[in-house]
Write an enzyme that holds these catalytic residues in place. Structure first.
Site, PDB file in Angstrom:
ATOM      1  N   GLU A 120       6.989  -3.919  -0.441  1.00 31.06           N
ATOM      2  CA  GLU A 120       5.590  -3.634  -0.117  1.00 31.06           C
ATOM      3  C   GLU A 120       5.449  -2.303   0.608  1.00 31.06           C
ATOM      4  OE1 GLU A 120       2.007  -6.078   0.535  1.00 31.06           O
ATOM      5  OE2 GLU A 120       2.593  -4.636  -0.965  1.00 31.06           O
ATOM      6  N   THR A 168      -4.982   0.867   0.024  1.00 32.38           N
ATOM      7  CA  THR A 168      -4.596   0.253   1.297  1.00 32.38           C
ATOM      8  C   THR A 168      -4.577   1.301   2.405  1.00 32.38           C
ATOM      9  OG1 THR A 168      -3.279  -1.399   0.151  1.00 32.38           O
ATOM     10  CG2 THR A 168      -2.809  -1.061   2.481  1.00 32.38           C
TER      11      THR A 168
END
Length: 291
Positions: A120, A168
């Site tokens: 991630e 993000t």
């Protein structure tokens, strides 16, 4: 060869910023792994043209390196990148579960969470467990520095994904650096309410606990029509509505049987604001599965 299906996830759930997460029944990534001398990656599916196949720039490459498990990895994306549905986490979770089994590394599902989080970090810049944890373990998860707790909840959900891109990194830049004491008190109360609702499988408590006055209002500015869509979903029967992860997906908790009406209301309202969208009628479901 092993094939792994890892579900989309919704993180934060309003009051649980960087802590709460849930696995969705749909959509999902499907990842196939086979042993090789060096890691190679092939990506197809939703948004695949935007996903690098270089192992050093792809989430699954970092996972393969962390597990010392070189492989040919085929990723069929069902979760669109930059959707707020844990797209990179689904791929990382599937790779971690698949490579662990393929090479018989012997890690438990809980031990695979921080390994998948390293993948991630390649995309988001930070290793967070709030998306990879539910994608691996399923259900409702609480990720803290001391580890991950999991609850087998089964709350009906509607996830409405507008045709907007919110990265993000951009969503993190708008997060307020300070909050008032009364806001913190309210957030703690809402988070406790949501957690109780998950243990009881109570959509009313879960929806009530989604309310957040710190992070969500700042991120809502990045999503055209968010407030109107939220109000439309509540009017159609949703018990709570918030931004899924970094956005732009809007997630609604609801009672059984009300998902279609809520999905329709959310789609229509995005349409009224000139935004195309698609809705997933789902619920909190299982984690990664090996086929």
């Amino acid at each position: 060869m092993l094939t792994v299906r890892a579900p989309a996830t919704s993180a934060n759930l309003g009051s649980g910023f960087d802590v709460f997460g849930v696995a969705l029944e749909r959509p999902a990534d499907v990842v196939r792994v086979s042993k090789a001398d060096r890691t190679t990656i092939e990506v197809t599916g939703a948004g695949s043209q935007f996903i690098p196949e270089d192992p050093e720039k792809n989430t699954v490459g970092a996972v393969a390196e962390a597990l010392a498990a070189p492989a040919h990895i085929q990723i069929d994306k069902g979760v669109r990148p930059a959707s707020g549905l844990g797209s990179s986490a689904a791929s990382a979770a599937a790779a971690a579960v698949g490579l662990n089994a393929l090479y018989d590394r012997g890690y438990t599902r809980e031990e695979l969470v921080p390994i998948a989080a390293k993948g991630e970090a390649v995309v988001s810049g930070d290793a967070h467990d709030d998306n990879v944890a539910p994608s691996i373990l399923g259900g409702f998860t609480i990720a803290t520095h001391s580890g991950v707790r999991q609850v087998d909840a089964s709350i009906p959900l509607v996830a409405c994904l507008p045709d907007i891109v919110v990265s993000t990194r951009d969503a993190r830049r708008v997060v307020p650096e300070h909050a008032r004491v009364e806001q913190l008190v309210e957030t703690v109360g809402n988070a406790a309410t949501l957690t109780t609702g998950m243990h009881r499988n109570d959509p009313e408590l879960v929806g009530e606990g989604m309310h957040d006055t710190v992070v969500t209002p700042a991120r809502a500015e990045l999503i055209d029509g968010y407030e109107a869509v939220r109000e439309a979903a509540l009017s159609a029967g949703a018990t709570g509505v918030t931004i899924s992860g970094a956005g732009p997906t809007v997630i609604a908790a609801c009672h059984e049987g009300s998902q279609r009406a809520i999905a329709s209301a959310m789609l229509d309202t995005f349409g009224d604001h000139g935004v195309e969208a698609r809705a997933y009628q789902s619920r909190i479901g299982r984690g990664a599965q090996i086929f």
